[in-house]
Design a protein around this motif. Structure first.
Motif, PDB file in Angstrom:
ATOM      1  N   MET A   1      -3.239   4.477  -2.493  1.00 54.66           N
ATOM      2  CA  MET A   1      -4.428   4.948  -1.789  1.00 54.66           C
ATOM      3  C   MET A   1      -4.208   6.367  -1.303  1.00 54.66           C
ATOM      4  O   MET A   1      -3.107   6.726  -0.898  1.00 54.66           O
ATOM      5  CB  MET A   1      -4.732   4.024  -0.602  1.00 54.66           C
ATOM      6  CG  MET A   1      -5.062   2.600  -1.005  1.00 54.66           C
ATOM      7  SD  MET A   1      -5.541   1.572   0.399  1.00 54.66           S
ATOM      8  CE  MET A   1      -7.221   2.133   0.647  1.00 54.66           C
TER       9      MET A   1
ATOM     10  N   TRP B   1     -14.760  -3.787   4.054  1.00 59.39           N
ATOM     11  CA  TRP B   1     -13.549  -4.580   4.190  1.00 59.39           C
ATOM     12  C   TRP B   1     -12.468  -3.719   4.825  1.00 59.39           C
ATOM     13  O   TRP B   1     -12.380  -2.513   4.572  1.00 59.39           O
ATOM     14  CB  TRP B   1     -13.059  -5.058   2.843  1.00 59.39           C
ATOM     15  CG  TRP B   1     -13.889  -6.146   2.239  1.00 59.39           C
ATOM     16  CD1 TRP B   1     -15.094  -6.617   2.670  1.00 59.39           C
ATOM     17  CD2 TRP B   1     -13.572  -6.889   1.078  1.00 59.39           C
ATOM     18  NE1 TRP B   1     -15.542  -7.608   1.835  1.00 59.39           N
ATOM     19  CE2 TRP B   1     -14.623  -7.803   0.851  1.00 59.39           C
ATOM     20  CE3 TRP B   1     -12.500  -6.878   0.208  1.00 59.39           C
ATOM     21  CZ2 TRP B   1     -14.613  -8.691  -0.210  1.00 59.39           C
ATOM     22  CZ3 TRP B   1     -12.490  -7.767  -0.852  1.00 59.39           C
ATOM     23  CH2 TRP B   1     -13.543  -8.663  -1.051  1.00 59.39           C
TER      24      TRP B   1
ATOM     25  N   LEU C   1      -8.214  -3.599   5.451  1.00 57.92           N
ATOM     26  CA  LEU C   1      -6.911  -4.159   5.111  1.00 57.92           C
ATOM     27  C   LEU C   1      -6.061  -4.160   6.371  1.00 57.92           C
ATOM     28  O   LEU C   1      -5.879  -3.118   6.997  1.00 57.92           O
ATOM     29  CB  LEU C   1      -6.225  -3.319   4.038  1.00 57.92           C
ATOM     30  CG  LEU C   1      -6.977  -3.167   2.718  1.00 57.92           C
ATOM     31  CD1 LEU C   1      -6.209  -2.245   1.791  1.00 57.92           C
ATOM     32  CD2 LEU C   1      -7.206  -4.518   2.074  1.00 57.92           C
TER      33      LEU C   1
ATOM     34  N   ILE D   1       0.021  -5.646   2.788  1.00 56.78           N
ATOM     35  CA  ILE D   1      -1.220  -6.274   3.248  1.00 56.78           C
ATOM     36  C   ILE D   1      -0.897  -7.655   3.803  1.00 56.78           C
ATOM     37  O   ILE D   1      -0.283  -8.480   3.131  1.00 56.78           O
ATOM     38  CB  ILE D   1      -2.243  -6.400   2.105  1.00 56.78           C
ATOM     39  CG1 ILE D   1      -2.622  -5.026   1.576  1.00 56.78           C
ATOM     40  CG2 ILE D   1      -3.486  -7.161   2.576  1.00 56.78           C
ATOM     41  CD1 ILE D   1      -3.525  -5.060   0.361  1.00 56.78           C
TER      42      ILE D   1
ATOM     43  N   ILE E   1       0.865  -1.170   0.000  1.00 54.53           N
ATOM     44  CA  ILE E   1       0.000   0.000   0.000  1.00 54.53           C
ATOM     45  C   ILE E   1       0.907   1.227   0.000  1.00 54.53           C
ATOM     46  O   ILE E   1       1.789   1.356   0.855  1.00 54.53           O
ATOM     47  CB  ILE E   1      -0.920   0.034   1.240  1.00 54.53           C
ATOM     48  CG1 ILE E   1      -1.800  -1.196   1.295  1.00 54.53           C
ATOM     49  CG2 ILE E   1      -1.753   1.312   1.264  1.00 54.53           C
ATOM     50  CD1 ILE E   1      -2.777  -1.333   0.156  1.00 54.53           C
TER      51      ILE E   1
ATOM     52  N   ILE F   1      -7.039  -9.556   4.860  1.00 55.43           N
ATOM     53  CA  ILE F   1      -8.221  -8.765   4.533  1.00 55.43           C
ATOM     54  C   ILE F   1      -9.332  -9.227   5.460  1.00 55.43           C
ATOM     55  O   ILE F   1      -9.660 -10.413   5.508  1.00 55.43           O
ATOM     56  CB  ILE F   1      -8.636  -8.940   3.064  1.00 55.43           C
ATOM     57  CG1 ILE F   1      -7.510  -8.459   2.148  1.00 55.43           C
ATOM     58  CG2 ILE F   1      -9.928  -8.180   2.773  1.00 55.43           C
ATOM     59  CD1 ILE F   1      -7.734  -8.739   0.685  1.00 55.43           C
TER      60      ILE F   1
ATOM     61  N   PHE G   1     -10.828  -0.545   3.116  1.00 54.58           N
ATOM     62  CA  PHE G   1     -10.630  -0.766   1.680  1.00 54.58           C
ATOM     63  C   PHE G   1     -11.884  -0.274   0.974  1.00 54.58           C
ATOM     64  O   PHE G   1     -12.853  -0.991   0.788  1.00 54.58           O
ATOM     65  CB  PHE G   1     -10.374  -2.241   1.412  1.00 54.58           C
ATOM     66  CG  PHE G   1      -9.872  -2.527   0.020  1.00 54.58           C
ATOM     67  CD1 PHE G   1      -8.857  -1.781  -0.533  1.00 54.58           C
ATOM     68  CD2 PHE G   1     -10.410  -3.555  -0.716  1.00 54.58           C
ATOM     69  CE1 PHE G   1      -8.375  -2.048  -1.811  1.00 54.58           C
ATOM     70  CE2 PHE G   1      -9.944  -3.833  -1.990  1.00 54.58           C
ATOM     71  CZ  PHE G   1      -8.932  -3.083  -2.536  1.00 54.58           C
TER      72      PHE G   1
ATOM     73  N   VAL H   1      -9.035   4.370  -3.014  1.00 52.69           N
ATOM     74  CA  VAL H   1      -8.125   3.707  -3.953  1.00 52.69           C
ATOM     75  C   VAL H   1      -7.914   4.596  -5.175  1.00 52.69           C
ATOM     76  O   VAL H   1      -8.874   5.019  -5.822  1.00 52.69           O
ATOM     77  CB  VAL H   1      -8.671   2.331  -4.378  1.00 52.69           C
ATOM     78  CG1 VAL H   1      -7.774   1.695  -5.433  1.00 52.69           C
ATOM     79  CG2 VAL H   1      -8.803   1.415  -3.172  1.00 52.69           C
TER      80      VAL H   1
END
Length: 71
Positions: free
Chosen positions: A60, A27, A29, A17, A6, A20, A43, A48
């Protein structure tokens, strides 16, 4: 997306990551930062900016202070 990195839009590494977490609403991360700390980052499509499957990098745009909340 396991083992994806990330990064912020300026290519600053946030971490990798590790897992998840699938919550009903969103969700999360589970990230291990470069200094070994565990971070939870939502997430969400609004955060994103890009996903590079070849390089395994997700860029991100995280709100200011989000990574500080986890420390």
């Amino acid at each position: 997306f396991h083992n994806y990195k990330i990064c912020l839009p300026d290519d600053t590494l946030v971490g990798k990551i590790r897992n998840i977490i699938e919550n009903p609403d969103q969700w999360l991360l589970e990230i291990i930062s470069s200094d070994g700390k565990e971070l939870l980052i939502p997430f969400h499509e609004d955060l994103v900016r890009s996903i590079d499957k070849r390089k395994k990098v997700i860029k991100m745009d995280l709100p200011d202070g989000l990574t500080d909340l986890n420390k």
